[in-house]
Motif scaffolding. Sequence first.
Motif, PDB file in Angstrom:
ATOM      1  N   LEU A  69       0.824  -1.203   0.000  1.00  0.00           N
ATOM      2  CA  LEU A  69       0.000   0.000   0.000  1.00  0.00           C
ATOM      3  C   LEU A  69       0.863   1.259   0.000  1.00  0.00           C
ATOM      4  N   ALA A  70       1.861   1.289   0.855  1.00  0.00           N
ATOM      5  CA  ALA A  70       2.716   2.476   0.958  1.00  0.00           C
ATOM      6  C   ALA A  70       3.494   2.745  -0.316  1.00  0.00           C
ATOM      7  N   GLU A  71       3.784   1.671  -1.064  1.00  0.00           N
ATOM      8  CA  GLU A  71       4.547   1.822  -2.306  1.00  0.00           C
ATOM      9  C   GLU A  71       3.650   2.040  -3.518  1.00  0.00           C
ATOM     10  N   GLY A  72       2.339   2.070  -3.300  1.00  0.00           N
ATOM     11  CA  GLY A  72       1.411   2.341  -4.395  1.00  0.00           C
ATOM     12  C   GLY A  72       1.062   1.138  -5.247  1.00  0.00           C
ATOM     13  N   HIS A  73       1.422  -0.070  -4.781  1.00  0.00           N
ATOM     14  CA  HIS A  73       1.096  -1.278  -5.555  1.00  0.00           C
ATOM     15  C   HIS A  73      -0.348  -1.734  -5.332  1.00  0.00           C
ATOM     16  N   LEU A  74      -0.957  -1.294  -4.228  1.00  0.00           N
ATOM     17  CA  LEU A  74      -2.348  -1.572  -3.902  1.00  0.00           C
ATOM     18  C   LEU A  74      -2.972  -0.290  -3.375  1.00  0.00           C
ATOM     19  N   ASP A  75      -4.287  -0.123  -3.558  1.00  0.00           N
ATOM     20  CA  ASP A  75      -4.969   0.952  -2.853  1.00  0.00           C
ATOM     21  C   ASP A  75      -5.722   0.345  -1.670  1.00  0.00           C
ATOM     22  N   GLN A  76      -6.283   1.195  -0.841  1.00  0.00           N
ATOM     23  CA  GLN A  76      -6.899   0.695   0.389  1.00  0.00           C
ATOM     24  C   GLN A  76      -8.104  -0.195   0.113  1.00  0.00           C
ATOM     25  N   ALA A  77      -8.872   0.124  -0.910  1.00  0.00           N
ATOM     26  CA  ALA A  77     -10.039  -0.691  -1.247  1.00  0.00           C
ATOM     27  C   ALA A  77      -9.616  -2.082  -1.708  1.00  0.00           C
ATOM     28  N   GLU A  78      -8.563  -2.145  -2.521  1.00  0.00           N
ATOM     29  CA  GLU A  78      -8.066  -3.449  -2.973  1.00  0.00           C
ATOM     30  C   GLU A  78      -7.563  -4.278  -1.796  1.00  0.00           C
ATOM     31  N   LEU A  79      -6.831  -3.626  -0.903  1.00  0.00           N
ATOM     32  CA  LEU A  79      -6.286  -4.355   0.239  1.00  0.00           C
ATOM     33  C   LEU A  79      -7.406  -4.845   1.155  1.00  0.00           C
ATOM     34  N   ALA A  80      -8.435  -4.033   1.333  1.00  0.00           N
ATOM     35  CA  ALA A  80      -9.568  -4.453   2.156  1.00  0.00           C
ATOM     36  C   ALA A  80     -10.246  -5.682   1.558  1.00  0.00           C
ATOM     37  N   THR A  81     -10.436  -5.687   0.245  1.00  0.00           N
ATOM     38  CA  THR A  81     -11.068  -6.821  -0.419  1.00  0.00           C
ATOM     39  C   THR A  81     -10.193  -8.064  -0.340  1.00  0.00           C
ATOM     40  N   LEU A  82      -8.892  -7.884  -0.568  1.00  0.00           N
ATOM     41  CA  LEU A  82      -7.963  -9.009  -0.474  1.00  0.00           C
ATOM     42  C   LEU A  82      -7.965  -9.578   0.942  1.00  0.00           C
ATOM     43  N   GLY A  83      -7.953  -8.694   1.942  1.00  0.00           N
ATOM     44  CA  GLY A  83      -7.994  -9.144   3.327  1.00  0.00           C
ATOM     45  C   GLY A  83      -9.279  -9.865   3.658  1.00  0.00           C
ATOM     46  N   MET A  84     -10.408  -9.376   3.131  1.00  0.00           N
ATOM     47  CA  MET A  84     -11.681 -10.027   3.380  1.00  0.00           C
ATOM     48  C   MET A  84     -11.695 -11.451   2.831  1.00  0.00           C
ATOM     49  N   VAL A  85     -11.181 -11.619   1.620  1.00  0.00           N
ATOM     50  CA  VAL A  85     -11.167 -12.951   1.006  1.00  0.00           C
ATOM     51  C   VAL A  85     -10.303 -13.908   1.826  1.00  0.00           C
ATOM     52  N   MET A  86      -9.131 -13.441   2.264  1.00  0.00           N
ATOM     53  CA  MET A  86      -8.255 -14.303   3.065  1.00  0.00           C
ATOM     54  C   MET A  86      -8.885 -14.626   4.415  1.00  0.00           C
ATOM     55  N   LEU A  87      -9.590 -13.670   4.999  1.00  0.00           N
ATOM     56  CA  LEU A  87     -10.243 -13.899   6.284  1.00  0.00           C
ATOM     57  C   LEU A  87     -11.332 -14.956   6.157  1.00  0.00           C
ATOM     58  N   ILE A  88     -12.161 -14.844   5.110  1.00  0.00           N
ATOM     59  CA  ILE A  88     -13.223 -15.836   4.903  1.00  0.00           C
ATOM     60  C   ILE A  88     -12.629 -17.198   4.593  1.00  0.00           C
ATOM     61  N   ALA A  89     -11.740 -17.242   3.603  1.00  0.00           N
ATOM     62  CA  ALA A  89     -11.165 -18.513   3.178  1.00  0.00           C
ATOM     63  C   ALA A  89     -10.357 -19.157   4.289  1.00  0.00           C
ATOM     64  N   GLY A  90      -9.742 -18.332   5.148  1.00  0.00           N
ATOM     65  CA  GLY A  90      -8.873 -18.865   6.179  1.00  0.00           C
ATOM     66  C   GLY A  90      -9.576 -19.557   7.313  1.00  0.00           C
ATOM     67  N   HIS A  91     -10.875 -19.320   7.482  1.00  0.00           N
ATOM     68  CA  HIS A  91     -11.556 -20.005   8.580  1.00  0.00           C
ATOM     69  C   HIS A  91     -12.736 -20.860   8.123  1.00  0.00           C
ATOM     70  N   ASP A  92     -13.452 -20.433   7.094  1.00  0.00           N
ATOM     71  CA  ASP A  92     -14.711 -21.081   6.747  1.00  0.00           C
ATOM     72  C   ASP A  92     -14.522 -22.499   6.202  1.00  0.00           C
ATOM     73  N   THR A  93     -13.703 -22.634   5.167  1.00  0.00           N
ATOM     74  CA  THR A  93     -13.557 -23.960   4.562  1.00  0.00           C
ATOM     75  C   THR A  93     -12.831 -24.926   5.493  1.00  0.00           C
ATOM     76  N   THR A  94     -11.856 -24.427   6.271  1.00  0.00           N
ATOM     77  CA  THR A  94     -11.129 -25.320   7.181  1.00  0.00           C
ATOM     78  C   THR A  94     -12.034 -25.789   8.314  1.00  0.00           C
ATOM     79  N   SER A  95     -12.849 -24.891   8.859  1.00  0.00           N
ATOM     80  CA  SER A  95     -13.765 -25.320   9.916  1.00  0.00           C
ATOM     81  C   SER A  95     -14.770 -26.336   9.385  1.00  0.00           C
ATOM     82  N   THR A  96     -15.195 -26.148   8.137  1.00  0.00           N
ATOM     83  CA  THR A  96     -16.101 -27.117   7.519  1.00  0.00           C
ATOM     84  C   THR A  96     -15.435 -28.472   7.371  1.00  0.00           C
ATOM     85  N   MET A  97     -14.164 -28.478   6.967  1.00  0.00           N
ATOM     86  CA  MET A  97     -13.446 -29.743   6.816  1.00  0.00           C
ATOM     87  C   MET A  97     -13.217 -30.434   8.160  1.00  0.00           C
ATOM     88  N   ILE A  98     -12.924 -29.682   9.205  1.00  0.00           N
ATOM     89  CA  ILE A  98     -12.738 -30.297  10.521  1.00  0.00           C
ATOM     90  C   ILE A  98     -14.038 -30.948  10.984  1.00  0.00           C
TER      91      ILE A  98
END
Length: 388
Positions: free
Chosen positions: A212-241
């Motif tokens: 973000l600081a280097e201009g490779h991402l904007d805040q909206a892109e980073l928020a969306t990327l973070g949201m996807v990782m947050l969902i994917a990081g817990h939802d599918t694994t909890s389902t598999m367990i």
Amino acid sequence: MTDTIPDLQLTRSCPFDPPDGAAELRERGPVSQVRLYDGSTAWLVTGHAEARALLSDPRVSSDRGRPGFPSPAPLPAMNRPTNMNATLVANDPPVHTRLRRMVIPSFTVRKINALRPRIERIVTERLDAMIAAGPPADLLAGFALPVPSTVICELLGAPYEDHEFFEEQSRRRLDADGLALQNLIKYLHELVGRKIENPGEGLLDDLVAEQLAEGHLDQAELATLGMVMLIAGHDTTSTMISLGTMLLLDNPEQLAKVRADEAAVPAAVEELLRYLTIAGMLPRQATEDIELGGVTIKAGDGVLVASAIADREQSDELDVANPMRHHLAFGFGIHQCLGQNLARAELEIAFTQLFRRIPTLRLAVPVDEVPRRPMGALSGVTELPVTW
């Protein structure tokens, strides 16, 4: 002339099995046409070899913004491509390549192996609490969900005290009103904003400082990327367990193999991933004509890879001692799941400790009475009553 193109089925009558009608679809060949919810048609790939070939073919696109891109079910407005511009799954190179390179160093085998001691402590703490509370218990709420939620929060640098909020929004993310995704985007946008002002430790903090600081991402892109990782990081694994535990408890001879040798747990995890393949439909669109499975997929045609059906082509039998290799539970090709090493580590540690520490674990209700997730393409349960 009678229309012979069948409707696409997403319902799983059994949470362990592929969508209904899988056997009939196999009989139609490895690649055949299906009719979608909106009346359009798409190619359905059910053959395992054909699925791997298609997912690794540069002549198919994952860009949800392309006209005619197929969807197996209606999408809420906030799940459409204009609002999901930083999702790894919904973009092609070079955008996909750029985003993936930003985050992949945090998910290498070496990085995840370094996290294993912390994952073990988290699993131990959750089991301690569940055992102390005594039976009966909801294994999903008490163990299968908090383990990956805690792990992904620590990895990203998201406060775990917010977990109930984002877990609830994640469960509702396919609601037609789209409000859950709006709430998640807003939450991540605000979280990124706080990290800009007060940097901490975590992948999101690293991305703020390095991208973000280097201009490779904007805040909206980073928020969306973070949201996807947050969902994917817990939802599918909890389902598999939860589903993996449920499947083993329903197959005591397979569970006995897991309990007999903890060194065999990684192989058992691979077989559970293949057998369940919880995310069963991967959409793509052909950008050029493709010959596959005896048919010609024309440029512009929508394609759905039925990974849950394709993985059962190898075998419809569950055998944790002899897992089938090259499953599609994490996809294949350039969009193969970024977090697969993390998911494997969590599953291996969770199953090892769970069955070691609670040797008399059993379902508290019959399998067909376990509350099911009200989704078609993504299998799962809303609770898992157990006792011991």
